[in-house]
Design an enzyme around this catalytic site. Sequence first.
Site, short mmCIF file in Angstrom:
data_model
loop_
_atom_site.label_atom_id
_atom_site.label_comp_id
_atom_site.label_asym_id
_atom_site.label_seq_id
_atom_site.Cartn_x
_atom_site.Cartn_y
_atom_site.Cartn_z
N ASP A 12 -11.65 -5.54 -2.87
CA ASP A 12 -12.54 -6.70 -2.84
C ASP A 12 -13.93 -6.24 -2.47
OD1 ASP A 12 -12.95 -7.13 0.27
OD2 ASP A 12 -10.86 -6.61 -0.04
N GLU A 48 0.82 -1.22 0.00
CA GLU A 48 0.00 0.00 0.00
C GLU A 48 0.85 1.27 0.00
OE1 GLU A 48 -3.87 -1.62 2.47
OE2 GLU A 48 -2.10 -1.04 3.58
N ILE A 82 -13.51 -8.63 6.62
CA ILE A 82 -14.90 -8.93 6.24
C ILE A 82 -14.84 -9.77 4.96
CG2 ILE A 82 -17.18 -8.00 5.72
CD1 ILE A 82 -16.24 -7.22 8.52
N1 SAH Z 1 -3.94 -11.93 4.52
C1 SAH Z 1 -3.51 -10.57 4.54
C2 SAH Z 1 -4.27 -9.89 5.64
C3 SAH Z 1 -4.66 -8.52 5.28
S1 SAH Z 1 -5.97 -7.96 6.24
C4 SAH Z 1 -2.02 -10.55 4.67
O1 SAH Z 1 -1.45 -11.60 4.64
O2 SAH Z 1 -1.39 -9.49 4.75
C5 SAH Z 1 -6.64 -6.81 5.11
C6 SAH Z 1 -6.02 -5.46 5.08
O3 SAH Z 1 -6.59 -4.73 4.01
C7 SAH Z 1 -6.30 -4.63 6.33
O4 SAH Z 1 -5.21 -3.79 6.60
C8 SAH Z 1 -7.58 -3.85 5.97
O5 SAH Z 1 -7.50 -2.50 6.36
C9 SAH Z 1 -7.71 -3.95 4.44
N2 SAH Z 1 -8.89 -4.64 3.91
C10 SAH Z 1 -9.05 -4.93 2.59
N3 SAH Z 1 -10.20 -5.60 2.37
C11 SAH Z 1 -10.80 -5.75 3.59
C12 SAH Z 1 -12.01 -6.38 4.02
N4 SAH Z 1 -12.81 -7.01 3.16
N5 SAH Z 1 -12.30 -6.36 5.34
C13 SAH Z 1 -11.48 -5.76 6.22
N6 SAH Z 1 -10.32 -5.16 5.87
C14 SAH Z 1 -9.97 -5.13 4.58
#
Ligand code: SAH
Length: 230
Positions: free
Chosen positions: A196, A12, A151
Amino acid sequence: MRLGIISALAEEQHGLIEAMESSYKRFHGMREYTAGKLWEIDAVCVLSRIGKVAAAMTAAILVEKFEVTHIIFTGVAGSGDKNVHVGDIVVAEDLIQHDFDASPLFPRFEIPLTGLTRFASDRALTERLAAAAEKTGRVHRGLIASGDQFIGKRQQIVALKEAIPDILAVEMEGAAVAQVCFELGIPFAVIRTISDNANDDAAVDFMRFVKTVASRYAYDIIENFCKAKA
Ligand code: SAH
């Protein structure tokens, strides 16, 4: 202006640290802070890691230790509205902690002792950021909801929308930064590219999008932001 730029994940903020001039690094509390000039603006870039506590801690350190005067959070988010599509950009006007519930002592979503359920972003900073983002993609402005949950199930987003109908995007950090900035009196803005649809496909879409597109967006938007006249 001394600008703090926070993202949760390296993708990001892709390229921003390399774009910095006269930069130097400091480690503090398991995070790397890089200070320098970004297109003439005095800036400090940092990755907060994921979630509200991580983001709150990072925002507070940026202000108290690195003396930033303004904060921007840039990252990706799930869509919270049928008109907001993957690849669109959401700029926050307000932020809410969708998992905060101290009822019946306080109304659901209200942050105790502030009397607020929503924290407004700084108007001038938000205007400038939204104007910068228009050059990169389709921009929506409105409510972003944060919580310590990815989510990734349709029922989750449906339930959230029932409780808070005007959500445009869901993520895990923005509202925490908003609360810290509110309490410290620091102007802030939050911008999110949609990765997403916060539904059953979210995890797969998120992984694909974050690598390919999201990284370019942040760079372009921050470059336009820095080059624009305040
Ligand atoms: N599996 C990922 C985890 C990322 S969590 C990893 O290995 O790095 C998702 C990140 O993107 C968080 O920082 C959140 O702010 C954002 N994000 C994107 N889509 C999201 C969603 N559907 N729900 C919650 N956060 C989301």
